[in-house]
Design a protein around this motif. Structure first.
Motif, PDB file in Angstrom:
ATOM      1  N   THR A  70      87.480  31.628  16.185  1.00 43.52           N
ATOM      2  CA  THR A  70      88.147  32.354  15.110  1.00 43.52           C
ATOM      3  C   THR A  70      87.686  33.808  15.064  1.00 43.52           C
ATOM      4  OG1 THR A  70      86.446  31.855  13.465  1.00 43.52           O
ATOM      5  CG2 THR A  70      88.233  30.240  13.715  1.00 43.52           C
ATOM      6  N   VAL A  71      88.440  34.605  14.329  1.00 47.07           N
ATOM      7  CA  VAL A  71      88.115  36.016  14.164  1.00 47.07           C
ATOM      8  C   VAL A  71      86.746  36.180  13.511  1.00 47.07           C
ATOM      9  CG1 VAL A  71      88.785  38.160  13.003  1.00 47.07           C
ATOM     10  CG2 VAL A  71      90.529  36.725  14.095  1.00 47.07           C
ATOM     11  N   LEU A 121      91.440  40.773  19.576  1.00 49.06           N
ATOM     12  CA  LEU A 121      92.885  40.812  19.364  1.00 49.06           C
ATOM     13  C   LEU A 121      93.207  41.192  17.923  1.00 49.06           C
ATOM     14  CD1 LEU A 121      93.956  37.699  21.459  1.00 49.06           C
ATOM     15  CD2 LEU A 121      94.361  40.114  22.024  1.00 49.06           C
ATOM     16  N   HIS A 122      92.426  40.703  16.986  1.00 45.44           N
ATOM     17  CA  HIS A 122      92.622  41.071  15.582  1.00 45.44           C
ATOM     18  C   HIS A 122      92.282  42.541  15.354  1.00 45.44           C
ATOM     19  CE1 HIS A 122      91.297  41.528  11.353  1.00 45.44           C
ATOM     20  NE2 HIS A 122      92.457  40.941  11.150  1.00 45.44           N
ATOM     21  N   ALA A 123      91.187  43.011  15.931  1.00 49.69           N
ATOM     22  CA  ALA A 123      90.790  44.407  15.775  1.00 49.69           C
ATOM     23  C   ALA A 123      91.853  45.349  16.345  1.00 49.69           C
ATOM     24  CB  ALA A 123      89.447  44.655  16.464  1.00 49.69           C
ATOM     25  N   ASN A 124      92.596  44.885  17.334  1.00 46.92           N
ATOM     26  CA  ASN A 124      93.677  45.671  17.925  1.00 46.92           C
ATOM     27  C   ASN A 124      95.023  45.429  17.240  1.00 46.92           C
ATOM     28  OD1 ASN A 124      92.998  47.322  20.508  1.00 46.92           O
ATOM     29  ND2 ASN A 124      91.689  45.508  20.593  1.00 46.92           N
ATOM     30  N   LYS A 125      94.997  44.730  16.092  1.00 37.81           N
ATOM     31  CA  LYS A 125      96.200  44.469  15.278  1.00 37.81           C
ATOM     32  C   LYS A 125      97.271  43.687  16.039  1.00 37.81           C
ATOM     33  CE  LYS A 125      95.409  48.413  12.334  1.00 37.81           C
ATOM     34  NZ  LYS A 125      94.631  49.493  12.820  1.00 37.81           N
ATOM     35  N   ILE A 126      96.821  42.739  16.863  1.00 37.62           N
ATOM     36  CA  ILE A 126      97.741  41.916  17.643  1.00 37.62           C
ATOM     37  C   ILE A 126      97.916  40.541  17.000  1.00 37.62           C
ATOM     38  CG2 ILE A 126      98.116  40.834  19.907  1.00 37.62           C
ATOM     39  CD1 ILE A 126      96.575  43.313  21.064  1.00 37.62           C
TER      40      ILE A 126
END
Length: 161
Positions: free
Chosen positions: A44-45, A121-126
């Motif tokens: 998870t993130v 992926l979350h940090a890159n707004k994906i």
């Protein structure tokens, strides 16, 4: 001028041994763009954020933007980042699993790699913060730069493998 003497190499040099099936399996960890080769596990993130802080931030910065080495987060910078250059999310997993952290490549567990992948992926707004990464969800992600990559489907020339 003297003729060159031809030498005949033996079929075997009697060095080493044939690798066992278990040894080959341990090295057979490639992950393809379509997800084939992804292991069991998940992440998870929030788990990824903690692992990233402990094992990645020294080289890539607290948020992936600062460095001192490769910038990992960004979508509008001139630097090639996960968010603006990578064509497949599975490549992020594969590379991280094989090569990171720099001082101990291959030392991360599969769950840690899934978690770091989710965080980046979350940090890159994906993806959003609730998306769980696993062998089913990761290949389904369409990366922003995917449309800029073209498969080489040329025919007629020699095939190079």
């Amino acid at each position: 001028m003297a003729a060159c003497k031809q030498t005949h190499e033996p079929e075997r040099f009697n060095l080493g041994r044939i690798a066992t099936a278990a040894e080959i399996k341990a090295w057979d960890i490639d992950v393809r763009p379509d997800g084939r080769g992804l292991p069991e596990g998940s992440g998870t993130v929030s788990e990824g954020r903690n692992i990233y802080t402990a094992k990645c931030a020294l080289c890539h910065g607290k948020t992936g933007v600062e460095g001192p080495y490769n910038v990992l987060v960004g979508d509008t910078t001139k630097a090639k980042t996960i968010g603006n250059y990578w064509p497949y999310a599975t490549t992020l997993f594969d590379y991280t699993r094989r090569a990171m952290p720099f001082n101990q490549p291959g030392s991360l567990t599969d769950n840690e790699v899934y978690s770091i992948t989710a965080f980046l992926l979350h940090a890159n707004k994906i993806i959003d913060s609730t998306t769980e990464m696993n062998k089913h969800t990761l290949p389904a992600i369409v990366m922003p730069a995917h449309k800029y990559f073209v498969n080489d489907n040329r025919q007629g020339g020699p095939e190079v493998k």
